[in-house]
Design a protein around this motif. Structure first.
Motif, PDB file in Angstrom:
ATOM      1  N   LEU A  36      74.525   4.371  37.865  1.00  0.00           N
ATOM      2  CA  LEU A  36      75.157   5.678  38.031  1.00  0.00           C
ATOM      3  C   LEU A  36      75.877   5.751  39.373  1.00  0.00           C
ATOM      4  O   LEU A  36      75.524   5.035  40.316  1.00  0.00           O
ATOM      5  CB  LEU A  36      74.109   6.791  37.918  1.00  0.00           C
ATOM      6  N   PRO A  37      76.878   6.632  39.482  1.00  0.00           N
ATOM      7  CA  PRO A  37      77.694   6.684  40.705  1.00  0.00           C
ATOM      8  C   PRO A  37      76.934   7.115  41.957  1.00  0.00           C
ATOM      9  O   PRO A  37      77.333   6.763  43.067  1.00  0.00           O
ATOM     10  CB  PRO A  37      78.774   7.720  40.358  1.00  0.00           C
ATOM     11  N   SER A  38      75.870   7.924  41.818  1.00  0.00           N
ATOM     12  CA  SER A  38      75.172   8.425  43.004  1.00  0.00           C
ATOM     13  C   SER A  38      73.708   8.701  42.687  1.00  0.00           C
ATOM     14  O   SER A  38      73.324   8.817  41.517  1.00  0.00           O
ATOM     15  CB  SER A  38      75.822   9.717  43.507  1.00  0.00           C
ATOM     16  N   ARG A  39      72.891   8.803  43.756  1.00  0.00           N
ATOM     17  CA  ARG A  39      71.477   9.129  43.583  1.00  0.00           C
ATOM     18  C   ARG A  39      71.324  10.558  43.063  1.00  0.00           C
ATOM     19  O   ARG A  39      70.424  10.849  42.263  1.00  0.00           O
ATOM     20  CB  ARG A  39      70.750   8.976  44.923  1.00  0.00           C
ATOM     21  N   ALA A  40      72.200  11.461  43.516  1.00  0.00           N
ATOM     22  CA  ALA A  40      72.136  12.846  43.040  1.00  0.00           C
ATOM     23  C   ALA A  40      72.325  12.916  41.529  1.00  0.00           C
ATOM     24  O   ALA A  40      71.639  13.673  40.844  1.00  0.00           O
ATOM     25  CB  ALA A  40      73.196  13.692  43.738  1.00  0.00           C
ATOM     26  N   MET A  41      73.229  12.082  41.000  1.00  0.00           N
ATOM     27  CA  MET A  41      73.443  12.092  39.551  1.00  0.00           C
ATOM     28  C   MET A  41      72.239  11.509  38.823  1.00  0.00           C
ATOM     29  O   MET A  41      71.893  11.975  37.734  1.00  0.00           O
ATOM     30  CB  MET A  41      74.702  11.316  39.203  1.00  0.00           C
ATOM     31  N   ALA A  42      71.587  10.508  39.436  1.00  0.00           N
ATOM     32  CA  ALA A  42      70.393   9.931  38.817  1.00  0.00           C
ATOM     33  C   ALA A  42      69.298  10.989  38.689  1.00  0.00           C
ATOM     34  O   ALA A  42      68.623  11.092  37.657  1.00  0.00           O
ATOM     35  CB  ALA A  42      69.899   8.740  39.631  1.00  0.00           C
ATOM     36  N   ILE A  43      69.119  11.794  39.739  1.00  0.00           N
ATOM     37  CA  ILE A  43      68.130  12.872  39.696  1.00  0.00           C
ATOM     38  C   ILE A  43      68.523  13.910  38.654  1.00  0.00           C
ATOM     39  O   ILE A  43      67.691  14.374  37.871  1.00  0.00           O
ATOM     40  CB  ILE A  43      67.998  13.526  41.089  1.00  0.00           C
ATOM     41  N   HIS A  44      69.807  14.257  38.639  1.00  0.00           N
ATOM     42  CA  HIS A  44      70.316  15.231  37.673  1.00  0.00           C
ATOM     43  C   HIS A  44      70.048  14.770  36.246  1.00  0.00           C
ATOM     44  O   HIS A  44      69.555  15.539  35.403  1.00  0.00           O
ATOM     45  CB  HIS A  44      71.814  15.430  37.894  1.00  0.00           C
ATOM     46  N   GLU A  45      70.343  13.519  35.958  1.00  0.00           N
ATOM     47  CA  GLU A  45      70.171  13.005  34.604  1.00  0.00           C
ATOM     48  C   GLU A  45      68.703  12.893  34.228  1.00  0.00           C
ATOM     49  O   GLU A  45      68.329  13.097  33.067  1.00  0.00           O
ATOM     50  CB  GLU A  45      70.865  11.640  34.472  1.00  0.00           C
ATOM     51  N   HIS A  46      67.854  12.577  35.185  1.00  0.00           N
ATOM     52  CA  HIS A  46      66.417  12.526  34.935  1.00  0.00           C
ATOM     53  C   HIS A  46      65.899  13.906  34.535  1.00  0.00           C
ATOM     54  O   HIS A  46      65.127  14.054  33.574  1.00  0.00           O
ATOM     55  CB  HIS A  46      65.696  12.027  36.182  1.00  0.00           C
ATOM     56  N   ILE A  47      66.338  14.939  35.270  1.00  0.00           N
ATOM     57  CA  ILE A  47      65.916  16.313  34.969  1.00  0.00           C
ATOM     58  C   ILE A  47      66.517  16.776  33.645  1.00  0.00           C
ATOM     59  O   ILE A  47      65.860  17.452  32.849  1.00  0.00           O
ATOM     60  CB  ILE A  47      66.318  17.260  36.117  1.00  0.00           C
ATOM     61  N   ARG A  48      67.771  16.390  33.375  1.00  0.00           N
ATOM     62  CA  ARG A  48      68.409  16.763  32.103  1.00  0.00           C
ATOM     63  C   ARG A  48      67.666  16.139  30.927  1.00  0.00           C
ATOM     64  O   ARG A  48      67.498  16.773  29.870  1.00  0.00           O
ATOM     65  CB  ARG A  48      69.879  16.339  32.093  1.00  0.00           C
ATOM     66  N   GLN A  49      67.206  14.918  31.096  1.00  0.00           N
ATOM     67  CA  GLN A  49      66.431  14.262  30.051  1.00  0.00           C
ATOM     68  C   GLN A  49      65.135  15.028  29.768  1.00  0.00           C
ATOM     69  O   GLN A  49      64.777  15.255  28.614  1.00  0.00           O
ATOM     70  CB  GLN A  49      66.114  12.821  30.467  1.00  0.00           C
ATOM     71  N   ASP A  50      64.444  15.434  30.848  1.00  0.00           N
ATOM     72  CA  ASP A  50      63.238  16.249  30.676  1.00  0.00           C
ATOM     73  C   ASP A  50      63.565  17.571  29.994  1.00  0.00           C
ATOM     74  O   ASP A  50      62.801  18.062  29.160  1.00  0.00           O
ATOM     75  CB  ASP A  50      62.581  16.512  32.034  1.00  0.00           C
ATOM     76  N   GLY A  51      64.719  18.153  30.368  1.00  0.00           N
ATOM     77  CA  GLY A  51      65.124  19.421  29.776  1.00  0.00           C
ATOM     78  C   GLY A  51      65.363  19.316  28.279  1.00  0.00           C
ATOM     79  O   GLY A  51      64.996  20.215  27.517  1.00  0.00           O
ATOM     80  N   GLU A  52      65.969  18.229  27.838  1.00  0.00           N
ATOM     81  CA  GLU A  52      66.207  18.040  26.412  1.00  0.00           C
ATOM     82  C   GLU A  52      64.890  17.925  25.647  1.00  0.00           C
ATOM     83  O   GLU A  52      64.761  18.449  24.529  1.00  0.00           O
ATOM     84  CB  GLU A  52      67.066  16.794  26.174  1.00  0.00           C
ATOM     85  N   LYS A  53      63.912  17.250  26.247  1.00  0.00           N
ATOM     86  CA  LYS A  53      62.599  17.137  25.600  1.00  0.00           C
ATOM     87  C   LYS A  53      61.947  18.506  25.451  1.00  0.00           C
ATOM     88  O   LYS A  53      61.332  18.805  24.422  1.00  0.00           O
ATOM     89  CB  LYS A  53      61.693  16.212  26.407  1.00  0.00           C
ATOM     90  N   GLU A  54      62.082  19.349  26.480  1.00  0.00           N
ATOM     91  CA  GLU A  54      61.505  20.687  26.407  1.00  0.00           C
ATOM     92  C   GLU A  54      62.193  21.520  25.329  1.00  0.00           C
ATOM     93  O   GLU A  54      61.539  22.267  24.589  1.00  0.00           O
ATOM     94  CB  GLU A  54      61.624  21.391  27.762  1.00  0.00           C
ATOM     95  N   LEU A  55      63.499  21.407  25.226  1.00  0.00           N
ATOM     96  CA  LEU A  55      64.247  22.192  24.242  1.00  0.00           C
ATOM     97  C   LEU A  55      63.869  21.828  22.810  1.00  0.00           C
ATOM     98  O   LEU A  55      63.949  22.672  21.903  1.00  0.00           O
ATOM     99  CB  LEU A  55      65.754  21.979  24.441  1.00  0.00           C
ATOM    100  N   LYS A  56      63.440  20.585  22.589  1.00  0.00           N
ATOM    101  CA  LYS A  56      63.138  20.107  21.234  1.00  0.00           C
ATOM    102  C   LYS A  56      61.666  20.227  20.862  1.00  0.00           C
ATOM    103  O   LYS A  56      61.284  19.894  19.742  1.00  0.00           O
ATOM    104  CB  LYS A  56      63.585  18.647  21.081  1.00  0.00           C
ATOM    105  N   ARG A  57      60.830  20.703  21.780  1.00  0.00           N
ATOM    106  CA  ARG A  57      59.391  20.754  21.502  1.00  0.00           C
ATOM    107  C   ARG A  57      59.048  21.778  20.420  1.00  0.00           C
ATOM    108  O   ARG A  57      59.742  22.788  20.245  1.00  0.00           O
ATOM    109  CB  ARG A  57      58.608  21.084  22.772  1.00  0.00           C
TER     110      ARG A  57
END
Length: 307
Positions: A36-57
């Motif tokens: 990924l282009p930056s560490r900030a984006m890596a953190i963002h994508e990690h949180i977005r991944q968790d968010g998608e799991k929560e939305l589908k529970r």
């Protein structure tokens, strides 16, 4: 064990899909920082991944977890009340007393229970990435279930604190004082204070991916700061105000207004519209660069494969 966990996730999320570029392309969200282009984006994508799991529970799983979280948040009032009594007259007691506020958050977050303003913040990023009606519907579903469960749990905890023969009179008086201190705020103050607490909770969530083993330290420091700043939080405050309701010090309508509605609005504004929006905005350019690089790579590959 991983196979079992994956099977449960698939079962719980049956029929619910979060719309995203990765989902339409049959890919997974990339969370590898090296790709990924930056560490900030890596953190963002990690949180977005968790968010998608929560939305589908599964809805019932969310509800029971949220009720458990509401019960657990009673530990904040419990610890703060006991500290208030035991530390009375000691210099610096205000600082130490507010350490009790962190107990409920520690239990809820480390136990992975559903807490409004914590789990619900992560679910905003998938909507920021692809703001469709379907995704908005999933977000409203998550928010509604978690908030309902949290309020049920906090009401049960407050009722138990009031009606079960557990605490002595000084501790009960401390519970009342803590709740009445919250009710001294006007609706405008409730709203403004809740913006700060919502923003701090969202900041805490953003720090988790990089915290590692220090996660519990982050929880203590950030939630302790929320207490020291005398801000308002919809779930912690619900325990305190429900206690006043069951004790007869305030009426039910006082829970709704001036407490719940302004505090809920402030938490949502601080944690969602301010923090999540700014956090997403800072990596939008990185996301554009990533898509451009992927498009160039595909074009190059297609050119090389031409006869």
């Amino acid at each position: 064990m991983d196979d079992i966990k994956e099977e449960k996730i698939d079962k719980n999320s049956d029929g619910l899909e979060v719309e995203s570029e990765e989902q339409s392309e049959g890919k997974k969200i990339e969370v590898d920082e090296d790709r990924l282009p930056s560490r900030a984006m890596a953190i963002h994508e990690h949180i977005r991944q968790d968010g998608e799991k929560e939305l589908k529970r599964d809805g019932m799983a969310l509800l029971w977890s949220a009720i458990a979280a509401g019960l657990s948040m009673g530990a904040s009032l419990l610890a703060k009340g006991i500290f208030h009594v035991q530390l009375d007259g000691i210099p610096g007691s205000f600082v130490l007393e507010n350490l009790g506020y962190t107990f409920g958050f520690i239990i809820v977050i480390m136990a992975r229970q559903q807490l409004f303003t914590e789990n619900t913040v992560t679910a905003v990023l998938p909507i920021m990435q692809k703001p469709t009606l379907s995704n908005m519907g999933l977000l409203m579903r998550l928010w509604g279930i978690v908030l309902l469960g949290n309020l049920i749990g906090t009401a049960i905890a407050a009722w138990a604190f009031e009606h079960m023969p557990i605490f002595d009179e000084p501790t009960r008086d401390a519970f009342v004082k803590i709740g009445m201190d919250v009710m001294k705020n006007s609706p405008g103050e409730m709203f403004s204070n809740a913006i700060i607490s919502g923003w701090l909770i969202a900041t805490m969530v953003w720090m988790f991916p990089a915290a590692g083993a220090a996660k519990i330290v982050v929880i203590i420091l950030m939630t302790w700061l929320i207490a020291l700043a005398d801000t308002t939080h919809i779930v912690v405050g619900a325990v305190e105000i429900f206690y006043l309701v069951f004790n007869g010090d305030v009426q039910w309508q006082a829970f709704i207004w001036p407490f719940a509605l302004p505090t809920l609005a402030g938490n949502i504004c601080g944690g969602t519209f301010i923090f999540a929006l700014l956090s997403h905005a800072q990596i939008r350019n990185d996301m554009s660069n990533k898509r451009r690089a992927e498009a160039e790579a595909r074009a190059k590959e297609a050119k090389e494969n031409q006869p």
